[in-house]
Scaffold this active site. Structure first.
Site, PDB file in Angstrom:
ATOM      1  N   THR A  35      88.071   5.494  15.155  1.00 15.72           N
ATOM      2  CA  THR A  35      88.192   5.493  13.854  1.00 15.72           C
ATOM      3  C   THR A  35      86.980   4.670  13.656  1.00 15.72           C
ATOM      4  O   THR A  35      86.587   3.718  14.192  1.00 15.72           O
ATOM      5  CB  THR A  35      89.447   5.029  13.150  1.00 15.72           C
ATOM      6  OG1 THR A  35      89.775   3.653  13.487  1.00 15.72           O
ATOM      7  CG2 THR A  35      90.322   6.139  13.486  1.00 15.72           C
ATOM      8  N   ASP A  36      86.445   4.561  12.347  1.00 13.04           N
ATOM      9  CA  ASP A  36      85.861   3.466  11.637  1.00 13.04           C
ATOM     10  C   ASP A  36      86.787   2.507  11.439  1.00 13.04           C
ATOM     11  O   ASP A  36      87.920   2.648  11.359  1.00 13.04           O
ATOM     12  CB  ASP A  36      84.885   3.921  10.228  1.00 13.04           C
ATOM     13  CG  ASP A  36      83.621   3.240   9.729  1.00 13.04           C
ATOM     14  OD1 ASP A  36      83.668   1.939  10.571  1.00 13.04           O
ATOM     15  OD2 ASP A  36      82.928   3.810   9.473  1.00 13.04           O
ATOM     16  N   TRP A  37      86.429   1.380  11.030  1.00 15.80           N
ATOM     17  CA  TRP A  37      87.332   0.232  10.622  1.00 15.80           C
ATOM     18  C   TRP A  37      88.350   0.643   9.506  1.00 15.80           C
ATOM     19  O   TRP A  37      87.653   0.514   8.509  1.00 15.80           O
ATOM     20  CB  TRP A  37      86.495  -1.139  10.612  1.00 15.80           C
ATOM     21  CG  TRP A  37      86.054  -1.807  11.932  1.00 15.80           C
ATOM     22  CD1 TRP A  37      86.331  -3.141  12.148  1.00 15.80           C
ATOM     23  CD2 TRP A  37      85.669  -1.232  13.137  1.00 15.80           C
ATOM     24  NE1 TRP A  37      86.025  -3.419  13.488  1.00 15.80           N
ATOM     25  CE2 TRP A  37      85.752  -2.398  14.019  1.00 15.80           C
ATOM     26  CE3 TRP A  37      85.443   0.044  13.389  1.00 15.80           C
ATOM     27  CZ2 TRP A  37      85.405  -2.099  15.631  1.00 15.80           C
ATOM     28  CZ3 TRP A  37      85.289   0.487  14.884  1.00 15.80           C
ATOM     29  CH2 TRP A  37      85.034  -0.871  15.947  1.00 15.80           C
ATOM     30  N   SER A  38      89.614   0.424   9.836  1.00  9.48           N
ATOM     31  CA  SER A  38      90.501   0.800   9.065  1.00  9.48           C
ATOM     32  C   SER A  38      90.422   2.050   8.387  1.00  9.48           C
ATOM     33  O   SER A  38      91.159   2.256   7.189  1.00  9.48           O
ATOM     34  CB  SER A  38      90.569  -0.218   7.755  1.00  9.48           C
ATOM     35  OG  SER A  38      90.925  -1.601   8.453  1.00  9.48           O
ATOM     36  N   GLY A  39      89.910   2.865   8.986  1.00 11.00           N
ATOM     37  CA  GLY A  39      89.873   4.495   8.595  1.00 11.00           C
ATOM     38  C   GLY A  39      91.169   5.258   8.769  1.00 11.00           C
ATOM     39  O   GLY A  39      91.900   5.195   9.803  1.00 11.00           O
TER      40      GLY A  39
END
Length: 781
Positions: free
Chosen positions: A273-277
Site C-alpha cells: 500500500t501507499d502509506w496508510s492507504g
C-alpha cells in the site's frame, strides 16, 4: 561389535544435531517457512513495523530510525527463522534519507537528480537507465533495500500537484521511461516500487477520491503505462494508490491486483500500500495487497482476528506471506551485504549535470538568440537566486547543495551587472528573513514558499538596460508538492509582479537592441502564450536537480545543445484542457494535508464533485490525443523541442514482420551545431470502427550526437498489438481490419513522413472483466 555400536551412536548423535539445527529462511525453503510461521508472525510480516499505536511492538522493532534514519519504513523481522527487516525509502528524484545523524559527524546526503517530468523530456531510455543505476548504487551503499519509485501516473491535467514526479500525458512514453528507471535501479540488486497503481491523478482528497472512468480509458490510458513498465522491467514491488476506482479502493480490488496485474501481465513481485492507504486490512490481504505500510497495530489485530473468525482465509494470507518472503531473500540486507555509506557522489553529480542539460526543452529561439555570444548578464527574477531543484514531499531529496542560476553563471565565465546583482542579493536576504518563521511551521510535505519579486524594479531595469550588460535573463519559478494541487491564478498564470517585471525588462532591453532570455524553472506546464512574444528565447529547465545552475550555463554557453522534447502539451488556455471541468479548482490552502480534504473515517461520502469523486468525462482524450483530434491550437505541442541546429528526415521505410512492423528513416543534421534529435512514430487509423484519437504515439528513438552534415539511420519496431484499441463490446483488445497511416516527425504536430499499412485480419484478445464497478457505482460512458 563395539565398532558397530560406535557407528550407530555416531549416526544417532549426528541425526540429533541435524534435527536440532534451527530452521532459517532460504530461497529454497519458503513454503516450509510459511508452514512454520505462527499466525501472529504471519500477520506481523504483512504489516509494516512502525505500528506507532502499540508502543510495545514498536519498541521491539523500532527499526527505521535505528537502522536508516529518514527511511520511509521497515518490515517486521522474525529473527528465530532468519527473517530480517526490509528497509524502504523514497524517492523518484533520488534517495531520501536523513542527511545527518545524532552523534555522527559523517553526512549522508544523496544526489538530487532531475525530477520525473525532466527525465522523460530526454526521450532517452539509455540515459534514464544510467540515472536509475546511479540512484540504485546510493540505495545499496546507504543500506536501503527498496526504493519507493518511480511514479508512473498519467499527467491527466497540468495542475496535478505531483506532475513533477511523473513522466508524461502519454502511456507509452510513461511506461518505457519507468521501465528504464526500474531496470537501472534494480541492476544494483536493490528493488523499486512502481507507483501509484492506479488512476491517481489528483492530490486533493486523494485518500478518498473516487476516480470514475470507462473501462476503455482505464485500459488504454491509465493501466497501459503500468502494463508496459511491468512487462519490460518486472519491478520487485508495486505500490497501490490511495483512491477508489469506480467505487472500490485500489488496494482492495482483486480484479486489479490479481486478475489484471498478476494473471494477465505476469507480475511476479510484491504489492504494498501507499502509506496508510485503505481502511480494510482483511479486504486488502484478500485482494492480493501483500504488505500494509507503514504498519498499524489495528491492521495486525484485524488480520489475526479475521483468520480466527473465518472472515479471512489463511490461504490468502499465506499467499501474501510467501510473496513477502520472496522479496526478503532478494534484498541486500538478507544477503548480508556490508554497505559502505559512501556512494560515488562525485560521479553522480557529474551525471546529473549532463542529464539535466539533455532534458532542457528549448521552446523558442528567435534569430538564434541562443547559445549566447554575450557574457555580461543582467540577471532578473528571485528564482535566479533561489533555484528550484525539485518538488516537495516524498519526491524531495536531501541534497548536499543546489547550484542556483547566479552561481552557475558566475562559475562558468559569465559576469553579472553588479548594481542589479547587489540589489537582488539584499532583496533575497530580506525575503529569507521574512519567510523564516513561516517555513518553520510548514510540514515536510508542503511546497516551499517562494520569495516575492523585487518591489518597484523599474528604475533598476532602465539602469541595467542602459548599462554595459549585454543581455537580460529572467527566471520564472514554480514549485509543487504531494498532497496539494496547483492553482490557476498566480501559478498556472503569471503572477502580476512577474508579468510587470517581464514586460518592463522586455520593453527596456529591446528598446536598446538587447535580447531577453526567459528560463522556466517549473514543475509542470504553465501559460506562456500571452507573454512569449516578450522573450527572444525561452528555455524550459523544469526542476533540474542539484547541478541545475551549471547545467543551464552549459546550455546557454553552447557547450551542449538542448535536445529535450515535451512529454506533455502546453495549452494556450487552461480552459482548453479537456479535463478542466473535472478537476479541483483553487481549493483554498489551509496549511493542512489536502489529501484528506473531505475525508470521513465512517464511510465513503459522495457529496462534492471533483473532491469526493471525479468523472473522467474526457475518456481516452487526454493531452495531445484530444488537442489533435479536436484541432485545438496549443502553445507548444506534445513532443516539441528545438535544438541549436536543424534536422531533416527522409527515406522512410516500413517492413512488415510476423508480429509487427519495422520503421526506418534517415535523420541528418543539416545545420552546423552538434546536436541530438528525437524521432517520433505515430499511427492514425483511417476509418476506425470506434471513436479514437487521430494520432497516437507508437514509438520513438533518440539519435546519437550528430555533427553538422552527419546522418543516422533510425529504426523503430512496433508490434501489431500496439495498434489495438480496447473494445468494450468484445471485452478485450481489438485490431480492426483496414488502413492505417504510420507517421514520422519531430513532434506530434510536425509529421512530414507517412506510409500506409493495411491490416487484413481482425484480431481480438479477450481479457478478464472481473474488475467491475462496486455495487451502486457505474463506469463513466
Amino acid at each position: 561389535m563395539k565398532r558397530v555400536l560406535l557407528c550407530c551412536l555416531a549416526t544417532i548423535l549426528s541425526a540429533s544435531v541435524f534435527a536440532a539445527a534451527p530452521l532459517k529462511l532460504t530461497s529454497k525453503n519458503i513454503d516450509k517457512i510459511v508452514k512454520e510461521l505462527t499466525l501472529e508472525e504471519k500477520a506481523h510480516l504483512v504489516v509494516g513495523a512502525r505500528m506507532s499505536d502499540n508502543k510495545e511492538a514498536a519498541g521491539e522493532v523500532g527499526y527505521t530510525r535505528k537502522i536508516i534514519p529518514g527511511a520511509a519504513g521497515t518490515t517486521y523481522p522474525v529473527p528465530r527463522l532468519g527473517i530480517p527487516p526490509v528497509v524502504v525509502a523514497d524517492g523518484p528524484a533520488g534517495l531520501r534519507i536523513s542527511p545527518t545523524r545524532e552523534g555522527d559527524s559523517q553526512s549522508y546526503y544523496c544526489t538530487g537528480f532531475p525530477v520525473g517530468i525532466h527525465l522523460a523530456s530526454t526521450w532517452n531510455e539509455d540515459i534514464i537507465y544510467n540515472v536509475g543505476a546511479a540512484i540504485g548504487q546510493e540505495v545499496k551503499e546507504y543500506g536501503v533495500d527498496v526504493l519507493l519509485a518511480p511514479g508512473a501516473n498519467i499527467m491527466r491535467n497540468p495542475l496535478c500537484g505531483r506532475n513533477f514526479e511523473y513522466y508524461s500525458e502519454d502511456p507509452l512514453l510513461t511506461g518505457k521511461t519507468a521501465a528504464a528507471m526500474i531496470n537501472g535501479v534494480e541492476s544494483n540488486g536493490v528493488g523499486t516500487s512502481l507507483k501509484h497503481f492506479a488512476v491517481n491523478n489528483q492530490e486533493i482528497n486523494r485518500l478518498a477520491n473516487d476516480s470514475r472512468l470507462s473501462m476503455r480509458a482505464l485500459r488504454e490510458i491509465y493501466l497501459r503505462n503500468f502494463e508496459i513498465a511491468v512487462k519490460e522491467s518486472q519491478p520487485w514491488t508495486i505500490m497501490t494508490s490511495y483512491n477508489y476506482i469506480n467505487g472500490r479502493h485500489a488496494s482492495e480490488d482483486s480484479g486489479l491486483l490479481e486478475t489484471i496485474l498478476r494473471d494477465e501481465w505476469g507480475f511476479e513481485g510484491l504489492v504494498m500500500t501507499d502509506w496508510s492507504g485503505g481502511y480494510d486490512a482483511v479486504g486488502q490481504i484478500a485482494a492480493g495487497n501483500d504488505l500494509l505500510m507503514p504498519g498499524k497495530y489495528w491492521q495486525y489485530n484485524e488480520i489475526v482476528e479475521g483468520v480466527r473468525s473465518g472472515k479471512l482465509a489463511e490461504a490468502d494470507l499465506d499467499k501474501c506471506v510467501r510473496r513477502m518472503l520472496e522479496l526478503i531473500v532478494r534484498t541486500p540486507r538478507y544477503q548480508g551485504y556490508k554497505f559502505s555509506n559512501k556512494p560515488d557522489m562525485e560521479a553522480h553529480a557529474k551525471l546529473t549535470r549532463e542529464v539535466a542539460a539533455e532534458g532542457f526543452v528549448l521552446l523558442k529561439n528567435d534569430k538564434m538568440s541562443l547559445p549566447l555570444k554575450e557574457r555580461k548578464v543582467a540577471l532578473f527574477g528571485s528564482t535566479s537566486y533561489n533555484f528550484i531543484a525539485g518538488g516537495a514531499g516524498s519526491g524531495n531529496v536531501n541534497r548536499p547543495y543546489v547550484v542556483d542560476l547566479r552561481s552557475g553563471l558566475l562559475g562558468n565565465g559569465f559576469t553579472l551587472y553588479e548594481p542589479l546583482d547587489k540589489r537582488y542579493q539584499k532583496h533575497m536576504a530580506a525575503e529569507q528573513k521574512r519567510l523564516a518563521p513561516i517555513v518553520k511551521l510548514r510540514k515536510w510535505y508542503e511546497y516551499a514558499l517562494r520569495p516575492n519579486e523585487l518591489q518597484r524594479p523599474h528604475a533598476s531595469i532602465i539602469e541595467a538596460a542602459q548599462s554595459d550588460a549585454e543581455v537580460a535573463i529572467v527566471t520564472i519559478g514554480r514549485n509543487s508538492a504531494e498532497a496539494f494541487d496547483r492553482h490557476i491564478e498566480r501559478d498556472f498564470l503569471l503572477c502580476p509582479d512577474e508579468e510587470a517585471l517581464l514586460t518592463a525588462v522586455s520593453r527596456e532591453f529591446h528598446k536598446v537592441g538587447k535580447r531577453v532570455i526567459v528560463v522556466l524553472n517549473i514543475c509542470s506546464p504553465m501559460e506562456v502564450a500571452s507573454w512569449r512574444d516578450k522573450a527572444d528565447a525561452i528555455l524550459c529547465c523544469w526542476m533540474p536537480g542539484q547541478e541545475g545552475g551549471n547545467s543551464v550555463a552549459d546550455v546557454l554557453l553552447g557547450r551542449v545543445s538542448p535536445s529535450g522534447h515535451l512529454p506533455i502539451s502546453f495549452p494556450i488556455d487552461y480552459e482548453d484542457v479537456r479535463s478542466a471541468k473535472n478537476f479541483p479548482r483553487n481549493v483554498p490552502g489551509n496549511g493542512l494535508n489536502q489529501s484528506r480534504f473531505n475525508i470521513s473515517t465512517v464511510g465513503k461520502i459522495y457529496d462534492v464533485k471533483n473532491i469526493d469523486y471525479t468523472n473522467y468525462e474526457e475518456d481516452i482524450y487526454v493531452g495531445y490525443r484530444d488537442y489533435a483530434t479536436r484541432k485545438v491550437e496549443v502553445a507548444y505541442p506534445f513532443g516539441f523541442g528545438l535544438t541549436y541546429s536543424q534536422f531533416e528526415m527522409s527515406n522512410m521505410e516500413v517492413k512488415e514482420g510476423k508480429n509487427g512492423y519495422t520503421v526506418k528513416c534517415v535523420v541528418k543534421n543539416i545545420g552546423k551545431f552538434p546536436a541530438k534529435q528525437v524521432v517520433q512514430l505515430y499511427s492514425s487509423e483511417l476509418n476506425p470502427e470506434v471513436d479514437r484519437p487521430i494520432i497516437e504515439l507508437r514509438g520513438y528513438k533518440k539519435t546519437p550526437l550528430l555533427k553538422g552534415g552527419e546522418e543516422a539511420v533510425v529504426e523503430i519496431v512496433i508490434s501489431k498489438d500496439n495498434l489495438m484499441t480496447y473494445n468494450e463490446k468484445a471485452n478485450g483488445w481489438k485490431l480492426t481490419k483496414g488502413d492505417y497511416d504510420l507517421l514520422l516527425g519531430f513532434d506530434s504536430q510536425t509529421l512530414p513522413l507517412k506510409q500506409r499499412i493495411t491490416i487484413t485480419k481482425e484480431v481480438i484478445k479477450p481479457v478478464s472483466t472481473l474488475m467491475k464497478p462496486a455495487s451502486g457505482e457505474v463506469f463513466i460512458k
